[in-house]
Scaffold this motif. Structure first.
Motif, mmCIF file in Angstrom:
data_model
loop_
_atom_site.group_PDB
_atom_site.id
_atom_site.type_symbol
_atom_site.label_atom_id
_atom_site.label_comp_id
_atom_site.label_asym_id
_atom_site.label_seq_id
_atom_site.Cartn_x
_atom_site.Cartn_y
_atom_site.Cartn_z
ATOM 1 N N VAL A 1 0.834 -1.207 0.000
ATOM 2 C CA VAL A 1 0.000 0.000 0.000
ATOM 3 C C VAL A 1 0.866 1.254 0.000
ATOM 4 C CG1 VAL A 1 -1.644 1.364 1.365
ATOM 5 C CG2 VAL A 1 -2.002 -1.087 1.057
ATOM 6 N N LEU A 2 1.890 1.267 0.851
ATOM 7 C CA LEU A 2 2.781 2.430 0.887
ATOM 8 C C LEU A 2 3.471 2.628 -0.456
ATOM 9 C CD1 LEU A 2 4.488 2.334 4.403
ATOM 10 C CD2 LEU A 2 3.046 4.134 3.463
ATOM 11 N N GLY A 3 3.923 1.527 -1.046
ATOM 12 C CA GLY A 3 4.580 1.632 -2.341
ATOM 13 C C GLY A 3 3.667 2.224 -3.399
ATOM 14 N N LEU A 4 2.406 1.787 -3.416
ATOM 15 C CA LEU A 4 1.444 2.308 -4.390
ATOM 16 C C LEU A 4 1.161 3.789 -4.143
ATOM 17 C CD1 LEU A 4 -1.040 -0.708 -4.465
ATOM 18 C CD2 LEU A 4 0.509 -0.012 -6.285
ATOM 19 N N LEU A 5 0.990 4.164 -2.870
ATOM 20 C CA LEU A 5 0.714 5.566 -2.542
ATOM 21 C C LEU A 5 1.901 6.460 -2.891
ATOM 22 C CD1 LEU A 5 -1.131 5.278 0.896
ATOM 23 C CD2 LEU A 5 -2.080 6.175 -1.235
ATOM 24 N N VAL A 6 3.090 6.022 -2.520
ATOM 25 C CA VAL A 6 4.283 6.820 -2.809
ATOM 26 C C VAL A 6 4.443 6.997 -4.320
ATOM 27 C CG1 VAL A 6 6.811 6.762 -2.766
ATOM 28 C CG2 VAL A 6 5.530 6.281 -0.680
ATOM 29 N N SER A 7 4.239 5.924 -5.074
ATOM 30 C CA SER A 7 4.353 6.018 -6.538
ATOM 31 C C SER A 7 3.337 6.984 -7.113
ATOM 32 C CB SER A 7 4.167 4.624 -7.160
ATOM 33 O OG SER A 7 5.195 3.759 -6.770
ATOM 34 N N GLU A 8 2.121 6.967 -6.566
ATOM 35 C CA GLU A 8 1.075 7.865 -7.082
ATOM 36 C C GLU A 8 1.387 9.322 -6.747
ATOM 37 O OE1 GLU A 8 -2.343 8.522 -9.326
ATOM 38 O OE2 GLU A 8 -1.118 6.717 -9.025
ATOM 39 N N ILE A 9 1.903 9.566 -5.548
ATOM 40 C CA ILE A 9 2.287 10.934 -5.178
ATOM 41 C C ILE A 9 3.389 11.437 -6.094
ATOM 42 C CG2 ILE A 9 3.421 12.305 -3.379
ATOM 43 C CD1 ILE A 9 1.882 10.646 -1.323
ATOM 44 N N ILE A 10 4.359 10.572 -6.359
ATOM 45 C CA ILE A 10 5.467 10.946 -7.257
ATOM 46 C C ILE A 10 4.935 11.280 -8.640
ATOM 47 C CG2 ILE A 10 7.508 10.049 -8.440
ATOM 48 C CD1 ILE A 10 8.055 8.379 -5.896
ATOM 49 N N LYS A 11 4.023 10.423 -9.151
ATOM 50 C CA LYS A 11 3.499 10.610 -10.507
ATOM 51 C C LYS A 11 2.646 11.876 -10.608
ATOM 52 C CE LYS A 11 0.096 8.067 -12.043
ATOM 53 N NZ LYS A 11 -0.698 6.905 -12.537
ATOM 54 N N GLN A 12 1.718 12.044 -9.660
ATOM 55 C CA GLN A 12 0.808 13.180 -9.749
ATOM 56 C C GLN A 12 1.513 14.522 -9.570
ATOM 57 O OE1 GLN A 12 -2.807 13.080 -7.463
ATOM 58 N NE2 GLN A 12 -3.254 10.935 -7.985
ATOM 59 N N ASN A 13 2.575 14.530 -8.784
ATOM 60 C CA ASN A 13 3.258 15.786 -8.494
ATOM 61 C C ASN A 13 4.580 15.935 -9.239
ATOM 62 O OD1 ASN A 13 1.579 17.021 -6.091
ATOM 63 N ND2 ASN A 13 1.769 14.825 -5.680
ATOM 64 N N GLN A 14 4.846 14.962 -10.113
ATOM 65 C CA GLN A 14 6.049 14.998 -10.949
ATOM 66 C C GLN A 14 7.312 15.239 -10.114
ATOM 67 O OE1 GLN A 14 5.084 17.991 -13.921
ATOM 68 N NE2 GLN A 14 3.982 16.506 -15.171
ATOM 69 N N LEU A 15 7.410 14.480 -9.010
ATOM 70 C CA LEU A 15 8.566 14.602 -8.136
ATOM 71 C C LEU A 15 9.752 13.883 -8.757
ATOM 72 C CD1 LEU A 15 6.854 13.913 -4.683
ATOM 73 C CD2 LEU A 15 7.219 16.108 -5.820
ATOM 74 N N THR A 16 10.915 14.461 -8.634
ATOM 75 C CA THR A 16 12.127 13.859 -9.192
ATOM 76 C C THR A 16 13.251 13.891 -8.169
ATOM 77 O OG1 THR A 16 12.828 15.979 -10.142
ATOM 78 C CG2 THR A 16 11.543 14.498 -11.563
ATOM 79 N N VAL A 17 14.214 13.013 -8.372
ATOM 80 C CA VAL A 17 15.380 12.937 -7.488
ATOM 81 C C VAL A 17 16.483 13.824 -8.038
ATOM 82 C CG1 VAL A 17 17.174 11.440 -6.558
ATOM 83 C CG2 VAL A 17 14.829 10.614 -6.690
ATOM 84 N N ASP A 18 16.981 14.714 -7.207
ATOM 85 C CA ASP A 18 18.076 15.596 -7.581
ATOM 86 C C ASP A 18 19.400 14.847 -7.394
ATOM 87 O OD1 ASP A 18 19.918 17.568 -7.985
ATOM 88 O OD2 ASP A 18 19.362 18.778 -6.250
ATOM 89 N N PRO A 19 20.185 14.669 -8.456
ATOM 90 C CA PRO A 19 21.463 13.947 -8.324
ATOM 91 C C PRO A 19 22.393 14.572 -7.288
ATOM 92 C CG PRO A 19 20.900 14.239 -10.643
ATOM 93 C CD PRO A 19 19.918 15.055 -9.853
ATOM 94 N N ASP A 20 22.356 15.908 -7.149
ATOM 95 C CA ASP A 20 23.205 16.550 -6.147
ATOM 96 C C ASP A 20 22.802 16.143 -4.735
ATOM 97 O OD1 ASP A 20 24.631 17.828 -8.114
ATOM 98 O OD2 ASP A 20 23.479 19.683 -8.011
ATOM 99 N N ARG A 21 21.487 16.005 -4.528
ATOM 100 C CA ARG A 21 21.015 15.589 -3.204
ATOM 101 C C ARG A 21 21.421 14.140 -2.927
ATOM 102 N NH1 ARG A 21 15.035 16.656 -0.565
ATOM 103 N NH2 ARG A 21 15.240 15.237 1.203
ATOM 104 N N VAL A 22 21.374 13.304 -3.940
ATOM 105 C CA VAL A 22 21.817 11.917 -3.780
ATOM 106 C C VAL A 22 23.285 11.886 -3.377
ATOM 107 C CG1 VAL A 22 22.237 9.735 -4.972
ATOM 108 C CG2 VAL A 22 20.108 10.979 -5.376
ATOM 109 N N ARG A 23 24.091 12.698 -4.048
ATOM 110 C CA ARG A 23 25.525 12.718 -3.728
ATOM 111 C C ARG A 23 25.754 13.225 -2.301
ATOM 112 N NH1 ARG A 23 29.827 11.718 -6.639
ATOM 113 N NH2 ARG A 23 31.837 12.328 -5.767
#
Length: 427
Positions: A340-362
């Motif tokens: 359930v969490l995985g599905l919700l998190v994926s939907e939030i990412i998709k609807q809000n077009q969230l992306t991972v910043d490579p600088d933040r990963v580093r």
């Protein structure tokens, strides 16, 4: 191609696909003609076997091969045509495959549920508010001293905080039990390493003393053989030692790898480490609250295939062998929550077009690497290992989702000491 879809349950679908006889027969004939040019049969020259003979000998096999190919081709086309997203592999059954009658098959599967992000604007979240003071650093340095603690034997009665080395043998109603005796056991009095009442009765003993004590095992003790029962332990004390803490000086600092700067440099290093721990603890507390609230408010029907796959993963993670007799039901709730969490998190990412910043990963990897002797090597290792890098990217994306949810919620800052926060996170 004709496609019809029937709903068998909430997420269950039964999709019937019919492929015209002309298309199937044409493909079968084409394969048989190709085969007739290469097949070798007794009594015929290569490439001269009559088509009728090839059809009689290989027709059934070629029709089955053709059906398998057509099912593979048309299954995806049918899904697209009906706008279906299957959750997991389908169960496919051929219901007709005859010359002149065409091919018909039925695919049974579950579909992805519709995901609705629950309302979060009324969600109340407590955000820990904590500052690291000198007293917190003092307490941490004291813990470091205890890590370098040594023991010195003494000729006096044992007190709380001392270490005794003992031999013991226990009986219940005069009978021994599993693990009832041991020799040369070091025991710090007051550590809580033994069952309640055991250590307290050794305060005041001296080297060479023999003593019999009586203790009762807790009702919820791990061994049913002794749980809730009273035992008598015959104990012999081999030695008593008191703790010796190192001096807080430059030598002490150097023992933790601090070169120049001595004790002041060590305290600064401790502050930096505690700051990283504090940041991680605050994130952990927020993430726990956000995910628990999302689970509580979510109204999602979960595909059984997803839960089953997650259960398999949890069993593997537990270390159990694949063929072990495992009670799978004890993993199902956790598996469902994770799905359930995985599905919700994926939907939030998709609807809000969230992306991972490579600088933040580093930055995240560099922070993680600071606790190692050679941070740069650790950073390089993460970037050379795609699985580990993907894990950090997932972690960062979860943080971004938590930040998004927190921005929608009602957040209250709650002052808390460093020690209280660390205890709450580890609980």
């Amino acid at each position: 191609m004709q496609v019809s879809v029937e709903t068998t349950s909430g997420l269950g679908r039964r999709m019937k696909v019919q492929i015209p006889a002309e298309q199937v027969d044409r493909q079968v004939d084409s394969k048989l003609r190709q085969l007739s040019r290469t097949v070798r049969m007794d009594g015929f020259r290569p490439g001269k076997v009559p088509l009728s003979v090839v059809r009689k000998r290989y027709g059934s096999q070629v029709r089955q091969e053709t059906a398998a190919e057509l099912i593979t081709q048309t299954y995806e086309q049918a899904l697209q045509q009906e706008n279906l997203r299957p959750a997991g592999e389908p169960d496919i059954e051929q219901t007709r495959n005859e010359a002149g009658a065409g091919l018909e098959y039925v695919a049974t599967f579950e579909v992805f549920p519709d995901i609705e992000i629950p309302a979060l604007d009324d969600l109340a979240i407590e955000r820990p508010l904590c500052e690291i003071g000198e007293q917190d650093i003092d307490a941490m340095v004291e813990k470091l001293r205890r890590q370098r603690m040594t023991w010195q034997e003494v000729d006096r009665p044992a007190a709380e905080g001392d270490r005794v080395v003992i031999d013991f043998e226990g009986h219940i109603d005069g009978e021994p039990f599993s693990g009832n005796k041991a020799s040369q056991v070091p025991l710090e009095l007051g550590s809580g390493a033994m069952i309640p009442g055991f250590e307290q009765q050794l305060i005041g003993v001296g080297k060479g003393d023999e003593k019999t004590i009586e203790v009762t095992f807790p009702e919820d003790y791990g061994s049913a053989e002794v749980a809730g029962k009273t035992a008598q332990f015959a104990i012999r004390v081999d030695s008593v030692a008191e703790p010796v803490l190192p001096e807080l000086d430059d030598d002490f600092a150097r023992s933790f790898g601090v070169g120049d700067g001595g004790l002041a440099a060590l305290r600064e290093e401790v502050r930096r480490n505690m700051s990283r721990e504090l940041e991680a603890a605050v994130k952990s507390r927020l993430k726990k609250q956000v995910f628990e609230a999302m689970l509580e408010r979510a109204q999602i029907e979960v595909p059984a295939a997803f839960i089953e796959s997650e259960v398999e993963g949890l069993i593997k993670k537990s270390g159990a062998s694949a063929d072990a007799d495992i009670d799978r039901s004890r993993f199902e709730q956790e598996a469902r929550d994770r799905v359930v969490l995985g599905l919700l998190v994926s939907e939030i990412i998709k609807q809000n077009q969230l992306t991972v910043d490579p600088d933040r990963v580093r930055r995240t990897i560099e922070d993680m690497a600071q606790s190692y002797e050679n941070p740069q090597e650790v950073v390089q290792w993460y970037y050379s290992n795609q699985d580990m890098l993907a894990g950090v990217q997932t972690l960062v994306m979860e943080e971004i989702v938590v930040e998004w949810v927190t921005a929608q919620a009602q957040v209250e800052d709650k002052p808390q000491s460093f020690e209280e926060l660390m205890k709450s996170v580890s609980a």
